[in-house]
Design a protein around this motif. Structure first.
Motif: not given
Length: 269
Positions: A38-57
């Protein structure tokens, strides 16, 4: 070598994990990217990359931290190749994780190599399917300036040293991650795995003991010191990631801090 620490010690809240690692004095971190954490959403990295990557950044920037490594897992499990759609989903996750690594400037990461799946009562079938998935993962990142190094791991087809050696004889170009606790928990003398340590591209470390996958840093201290001294002797230039897991029966933050101190003591000896 560079000593870093993993967010793996916390569940469900990447902000909290980064807060605590910063408080413990780390500037470089290892991101745990496994869906169930529940720290990084691996499924989201595949389906909604920009949102999840930006959150992590944003969270890394908030805490003034740099991610230099990553540890992931992909699904379906590597031994399950029965569904073409599942195989495609797994590779979509690999691409998402690789994109995140490139975005953050991460050159190497680990990943879980797949369950031992003994309930299938087909060890050679599990072996061949897992190996095929490992080859698919490496093919998916070919040409990228990064490496994914599966971890030689407890309760997987590669949990004993001879099985790991077989893997590397069948797939000699495969980079891999060495973590001594996965041998020590089985009562294996880590000194008998010197050849595996010598070939490792990436290293994880934590206190551990026979039948105890994680423990305070004073457990198996002689073995862990041997690992660090062996890496120093080979002039290892990679990362050693201190990786504790949640829900320990001892104070995890104290264990991370003391493990960090011990490593530097061993390096200075």
């Amino acid at each position: 070598m560079r000593i870093i620490a993993s967010t793996a010690a916390w569940n469900d809240d990447l902000d909290l994990a980064l807060t605590r690692l910063k408080a413990l004095g780390f500037g470089e971190v290892d991101l745990l990217a496994i869906q169930s954490w529940g720290l990084i959403d691996v499924e989201a990295l595949a389906s909604d990359f920009e949102s999840e990557a930006a959150r992590i950044e944003r969270l890394l920037a908030k805490h003034g931290l740099r991610a230099v490594s990553l540890n992931s897992a992909f699904s379906p499990d590597l031994n399950d190749r029965s569904d073409p759609a599942g195989n495609a989903r797994r590779i979509a996750q690999v691409h998402g994780v690789a994109r995140l690594m490139e975005r953050l400037g991460i050159a190497i990461g680990a990943h879980y190599p797949g369950y031992i799946a003994d309930w299938k009562n087909d060890p050679e079938g599990v072996w061949s399917d897992t190996l095929a998935s490992l080859r698919d993962i490496q093919a998916a990142i070919a040409g990228r300036s990064l490496r994914l190094a599966p971890e030689i791991h407890f309760q997987t087809p590669f949990e004993n040293p001879d099985a790991a050696r077989r893997l590397f004889s069948e797939f000699p170009e495969l980079p891999y991650t060495y973590e001594p606790s996965h041998f020590i928990v089985r009562g294996i003398d880590v000194r008998t795995t010197a050849d595996l340590l010598a070939g490792a591209s990436h290293v994880h470390l934590r206190g551990c003991a026979k039948e105890r996958l994680q423990a305070p840093p004073d457990q198996s201290e002689d073995d862990l010191r041997w690992v660090i001294e062996s890496l120093r002797a080979r002039d290892y230039q990679g990362f050693v990631s201190i990786e504790y897991l949640p829900k320990a029966d001892f104070p995890v933050e104290d264990a991370i801090s003391r493990m960090h101190e011990k490593i530097f003591t061993w390096l200075e000896a």
